[in-house]
Design a protein around this motif. Structure first.
Motif, PDB file in Angstrom:
ATOM      1  N   GLU A   8      72.304  17.755  18.372  1.00 25.31           N
ATOM      2  CA  GLU A   8      72.078  18.240  17.010  1.00 25.31           C
ATOM      3  C   GLU A   8      70.588  18.483  16.811  1.00 25.31           C
ATOM      4  OE1 GLU A   8      74.148  16.516  13.683  1.00 25.31           O
ATOM      5  OE2 GLU A   8      75.487  15.420  15.042  1.00 25.31           O
ATOM      6  N   LEU A   9      70.249  19.612  16.220  1.00 27.01           N
ATOM      7  CA  LEU A   9      68.848  19.979  16.004  1.00 27.01           C
ATOM      8  C   LEU A   9      68.447  19.697  14.565  1.00 27.01           C
ATOM      9  CD1 LEU A   9      68.614  23.381  17.924  1.00 27.01           C
ATOM     10  CD2 LEU A   9      68.277  21.060  18.777  1.00 27.01           C
TER      11      LEU A   9
ATOM     12  N   ILE B 101      71.444  27.900  21.538  1.00 27.73           N
ATOM     13  CA  ILE B 101      71.255  27.483  20.147  1.00 27.73           C
ATOM     14  C   ILE B 101      72.335  28.151  19.292  1.00 27.73           C
ATOM     15  CG2 ILE B 101      69.630  27.265  18.253  1.00 27.73           C
ATOM     16  CD1 ILE B 101      68.724  25.934  20.873  1.00 27.73           C
ATOM     17  N   ILE B 102      73.175  27.322  18.651  1.00 25.98           N
ATOM     18  CA  ILE B 102      74.320  27.815  17.884  1.00 25.98           C
ATOM     19  C   ILE B 102      74.233  27.295  16.454  1.00 25.98           C
ATOM     20  CG2 ILE B 102      76.828  28.086  17.884  1.00 25.98           C
ATOM     21  CD1 ILE B 102      75.607  28.849  20.549  1.00 25.98           C
ATOM     22  N   TRP B 103      74.538  28.165  15.503  1.00 20.65           N
ATOM     23  CA  TRP B 103      74.615  27.748  14.098  1.00 20.65           C
ATOM     24  C   TRP B 103      75.665  28.598  13.394  1.00 20.65           C
ATOM     25  CZ3 TRP B 103      69.838  27.248  10.311  1.00 20.65           C
ATOM     26  CH2 TRP B 103      70.185  26.402   9.252  1.00 20.65           C
ATOM     27  N   ASN B 104      76.591  27.917  12.699  1.00 20.86           N
ATOM     28  CA  ASN B 104      77.662  28.620  11.983  1.00 20.86           C
ATOM     29  C   ASN B 104      78.392  29.609  12.889  1.00 20.86           C
ATOM     30  OD1 ASN B 104      77.536  27.421   9.396  1.00 20.86           O
ATOM     31  ND2 ASN B 104      75.705  28.615   8.908  1.00 20.86           N
ATOM     32  N   TRP B 105      78.630  29.171  14.129  1.00 20.29           N
ATOM     33  CA  TRP B 105      79.352  29.952  15.137  1.00 20.29           C
ATOM     34  C   TRP B 105      78.613  31.217  15.540  1.00 20.29           C
ATOM     35  CZ3 TRP B 105      82.385  26.433  16.699  1.00 20.29           C
ATOM     36  CH2 TRP B 105      83.055  25.589  15.805  1.00 20.29           C
TER      37      TRP B 105
ATOM     38  N   PRO C   4      75.850  19.485  10.303  1.00 21.85           N
ATOM     39  CA  PRO C   4      75.022  19.811   9.136  1.00 21.85           C
ATOM     40  C   PRO C   4      74.008  20.911   9.389  1.00 21.85           C
ATOM     41  CG  PRO C   4      74.362  17.704  10.099  1.00 21.85           C
ATOM     42  CD  PRO C   4      75.635  18.103  10.780  1.00 21.85           C
ATOM     43  N   GLY C   5      73.643  21.138  10.638  1.00 23.80           N
ATOM     44  CA  GLY C   5      72.672  22.168  10.990  1.00 23.80           C
ATOM     45  C   GLY C   5      72.990  22.762  12.343  1.00 23.80           C
ATOM     46  N   PRO C   6      72.008  23.375  12.983  1.00 19.30           N
ATOM     47  CA  PRO C   6      72.245  23.983  14.292  1.00 19.30           C
ATOM     48  C   PRO C   6      72.404  22.934  15.387  1.00 19.30           C
ATOM     49  CG  PRO C   6      69.919  24.092  13.729  1.00 19.30           C
ATOM     50  CD  PRO C   6      70.623  23.541  12.522  1.00 19.30           C
ATOM     51  N   VAL C   7      72.967  23.366  16.515  1.00 18.66           N
ATOM     52  CA  VAL C   7      73.075  22.493  17.682  1.00 18.66           C
ATOM     53  C   VAL C   7      72.610  23.257  18.912  1.00 18.66           C
ATOM     54  CG1 VAL C   7      75.018  21.213  16.712  1.00 18.66           C
ATOM     55  CG2 VAL C   7      75.463  23.147  18.254  1.00 18.66           C
ATOM     56  N   ALA C   8      72.246  22.514  19.935  1.00 19.08           N
ATOM     57  CA  ALA C   8      71.946  23.085  21.251  1.00 19.08           C
ATOM     58  C   ALA C   8      73.059  22.683  22.198  1.00 19.08           C
ATOM     59  CB  ALA C   8      70.602  22.589  21.763  1.00 19.08           C
TER      60      ALA C   8
ATOM     61  N   LEU D  58      63.052  21.091  21.801  1.00 13.94           N
ATOM     62  CA  LEU D  58      64.116  21.331  20.836  1.00 13.94           C
ATOM     63  C   LEU D  58      63.809  20.697  19.484  1.00 13.94           C
ATOM     64  CD1 LEU D  58      67.252  20.741  23.104  1.00 13.94           C
ATOM     65  CD2 LEU D  58      66.299  22.926  22.380  1.00 13.94           C
ATOM     66  N   GLU D  59      63.021  19.606  19.499  1.00 11.11           N
ATOM     67  CA  GLU D  59      62.710  18.927  18.241  1.00 11.11           C
ATOM     68  C   GLU D  59      61.844  19.782  17.325  1.00 11.11           C
ATOM     69  OE1 GLU D  59      60.985  15.190  19.177  1.00 11.11           O
ATOM     70  OE2 GLU D  59      62.714  14.468  20.323  1.00 11.11           O
TER      71      GLU D  59
END
Length: 487
Positions: A475-476, A419-423, A400-404, A439-440
């Motif tokens: 998941e962030l 930090i990755i979001w939408n590839w 649903p959102g970015p990930v680390a 990260l939080e």
């Protein structure tokens, strides 16, 4: 202990440790230096000082080392002690734990003064690996625990020097003079380098993952590369016969090497791609940034048949609606011709022929089943289209959102959070500056990011491929997504 004629009796060993304001020798500064001089089994002297780094020490570094801004405010600057330090180290073998760190910082401090510094370097991490290959970890805490060395004040220069020298003396008692002298001799041997660069250049490079950069005259960037072992990969550029004229030109033009360490291979790959695309090194041809990306989308026409549109404005949050990523319109059309030929699809509906009445050219050759004339059932044709394009469908972002994505390196004790979001690789954080708890509250840096074809392929493989379980993923919380630029 009386030593036989060997490297251990012929040289003075300067066991040195430094404390710094951070981990980057080009940006950060030294706050403390501790040295203990050892020759032929005897400590023959020591030298220690705090240094004013001429910059602020962060709270994180203060807590780690115990060295505060107040402690160094009246301490001498490196420039005031450079002559004395050079005299102290003259003719000595420079010994440090993870030596490229300490040696790199000393060289950088001299370089700021317009001076060069060079020494024969012995790394006790590498010495431990050579003498105790069965051990998994070789950091100082692991050595203290494994070999029951005396407790010291860690992360203070002279405390770490004491531990390092205790380890060295333990190896002599445990492995014997002959084995230690042989290992030291092998580690001090320098691989050959081009005559136009400093002979100790390879010694200062880490044997860890990262990206290296070759610079030529006038500081022109020649080449960017990556490796899981920077020192070994750079050395390979100069060993044996070059396989191409490009390799010869790079070697002859090289004047200096810079590097950036990463925790793992994926971080190195992403950084390499970014630097090739943004810095445009002279001799990198592959992985250059595409001038524009083209994709394909499927749309129904008025009769209900699926047709193909070329798409140039790709929205990262809608990747699942697109098929294929191509560096040019020509590449996209060539792909469509291949799909048409393999699946007997209509050239007009694929956009390969002008629209208009009458059958497509493929129909006259018996390679179209008649959709252009309404002769093929719409449902059947659309199903064949979906099957033909299925393998090209881009991957929808599964979170649903970015990930680390976390890479840990137990050998260097380094961790990084990609930090990755939408590839899209948005940012990299490391444990030298942050903790996992940070990260939080993570928010991306200001500025736009670019959707990149090569990075997309790498990240799909890392996050969804067969090796996806190699990485830990967190998941962030929702963040403000930065603006996305398309090439």
């Amino acid at each position: 202990m009386t030593f036989k004629q060997s490297v251990l009796s012929e040289h003075t060993f300067a066991f040195i440790d430094i404390e710094t304001t951070g981990g980057n020798a080009q940006r950060d500064r030294i706050t403390e230096i501790g040295i203990r001089f050892w020759r032929n089994g005897v400590v023959v002297g020591q030298w220690q000082t705090l240094l004013n780094p001429e910059t602020r020490i962060s709270g994180f570094i203060e807590r780690l080392t115990g060295i505060s801004n107040a402690m160094v405010s009246e301490a001498p600057r490196f420039s005031g002690l450079a002559d004395e330090l050079e005299q102290q180290l003259e003719g000595c073998i420079f010994v440090a734990h993870n030596a490229r760190f300490d040696y790199g910082f000393i060289k950088s401090e001299f370089r700021r003064l317009g001076r060069s510094f060079s020494a024969r370097v012995l790394c006790t991490v590498r010495l431990s690996r050579a003498l105790y290959p069965e051990a998994r970890r070789h950091n100082m805490d692991a050595l203290i625990a494994r070999h029951d060395l005396p407790a010291v004040e860690r992360h203070r220069a002279m405390g770490d020097v004491t531990a390092m020298l205790a380890f060295f003396q333990h190896t002599l008692a445990d492995r014997g003079e002959s084995a230690v002298a042989g290992a030291v001799n092998r580690l001090l041997q320098r691989p050959s380098t081009p005559s136009n660069i400093p002979p100790d250049m390879l010694t200062a490079l880490p044997a860890s993952p990262g990206v290296y950069r070759f610079y030529g005259d006038n500081d022109a960037l020649l080449y960017v590369g990556k490796s899981t072992n920077i020192r070994q990969r750079v050395a390979s550029h100069f060993s044996g016969d070059h396989q191409s004229s490009r390799g010869i030109r790079v070697s002859e033009s090289l004047r200096r090497v810079e590097y950036t360490e990463t925790a793992g291979e994926l971080g190195a790959l992403l950084l390499e791609l970014k630097q090739i695309k943004t810095l445009s090194p002279l001799y990198n041809r592959r992985s250059r940034a595409a001038k524009s990306l083209v994709s394909l989308s499927l749309q129904q026409n008025a009769e209900g048949y699926l047709t193909v549109d070329l798409v140039r404005e790709i929205l990262p949050e809608r990747l699942g609606d697109y098929f294929g990523l191509f560096r040019s319109q020509r590449d996209a059309l060539n792909a469509l011709r291949g799909i048409a030929g393999k699946n007997d699809l209509c050239g007009k509906l694929l956009g390969l022929e002008p629209a208009g009445p009458g059958p497509c050219f493929q129909r006259s050759l018996g390679r179209c089943k008649g959709a252009c004339e309404g002769a093929e059932d719409i449902t059947r044709y659309n199903l064949r289209m979906q099957i033909a394009f299925h393998s090209l469908r881009l991957k929808t972002w599964p979170w649903p959102g970015p990930v680390a994505l976390i890479e840990d390196n137990p050998e260097t004790e380094r961790s990084e959070w990609l930090i990755i979001w939408n590839w899209i690789h948005i940012d990299t954080l490391n444990d030298h500056q942050h903790t996992e708890a940070d990260l939080e509250q993570y928010q991306p840096r200001s500025g736009a990011v670019t959707f990149d074809l090569d990075s997309y392929k790498l990240l799909v493989k890392a996050l969804l491929g067969k090796d996806r379980n190699r990485h830990r993923i967190i998941e962030l919380p929702a963040i403000s997504q930065p603006a996305v630029l398309m090439p």
